[in-house]
Design a protein around this motif. Sequence first.
Motif, PDB file in Angstrom:
ATOM      1  N   VAL A 139     -10.905   4.670   0.217  1.00  0.00           N
ATOM      2  CA  VAL A 139      -9.567   4.397   0.730  1.00  0.00           C
ATOM      3  C   VAL A 139      -8.626   5.442   0.507  1.00  0.00           C
ATOM      4  O   VAL A 139      -8.664   6.222  -0.534  1.00  0.00           O
ATOM      5  N   ALA A 181      -9.798   2.527   5.227  1.00  0.00           N
ATOM      6  CA  ALA A 181     -11.015   2.373   4.510  1.00  0.00           C
ATOM      7  C   ALA A 181     -11.986   2.853   5.451  1.00  0.00           C
ATOM      8  O   ALA A 181     -12.123   2.699   6.610  1.00  0.00           O
ATOM      9  N   VAL A 240     -14.954  -3.802   1.528  1.00  0.00           N
ATOM     10  CA  VAL A 240     -13.809  -3.151   2.059  1.00  0.00           C
ATOM     11  C   VAL A 240     -12.535  -3.718   1.864  1.00  0.00           C
ATOM     12  O   VAL A 240     -11.549  -3.182   1.251  1.00  0.00           O
ATOM     13  N   LEU A 251      -9.618  -2.094  -0.182  1.00  0.00           N
ATOM     14  CA  LEU A 251      -7.998  -2.030   0.068  1.00  0.00           C
ATOM     15  C   LEU A 251      -7.171  -2.682  -0.743  1.00  0.00           C
ATOM     16  O   LEU A 251      -5.973  -2.025  -1.261  1.00  0.00           O
TER      17      LEU A 251
END
Length: 150
Positions: A5, A55, A96, A100
Amino acid sequence: MGVQVRRVLATDEAAWSRLYEGYRAFYALDDDARAVRTTWEWVSTAQHGLVGLVASVDDELVGLAHLRRFARPSSATMGLYLDDLFTAPEARGSGVATALLEEAAALAAAEGASVVRWITASDNAAARRVYDRVAAATPWVTYDMKPAAR
């Protein structure tokens, strides 16, 4: 390689646009190239206090998050508001969204913010499973009011 990220870069425009169009489609928003271009301009240049995160997995962008700062008069602190969070369908379930959100929490800590806040649809069960692992749901109800006619 795991999920990476970072802040959005100018070179991310095409991949970011595809993701943001997917976000808009997920929420049944009309196709609107102007809205995508305007949001890209805001996110990529930090207008309106927006912070754009992306990401990637194996150097391919697979998720995005947009945050902005807001004042919290009740506590005399600043918070971060998560406006948008999206994971490409093919990358869902791979961490993911969690990555984030962890970066959003790290950004809040670095800025001395007191909270990261967001809303989601009550029927967004998959996202809520992730959110329930990293945050506490609140009892607050959200309202939208249209501006007065001029």
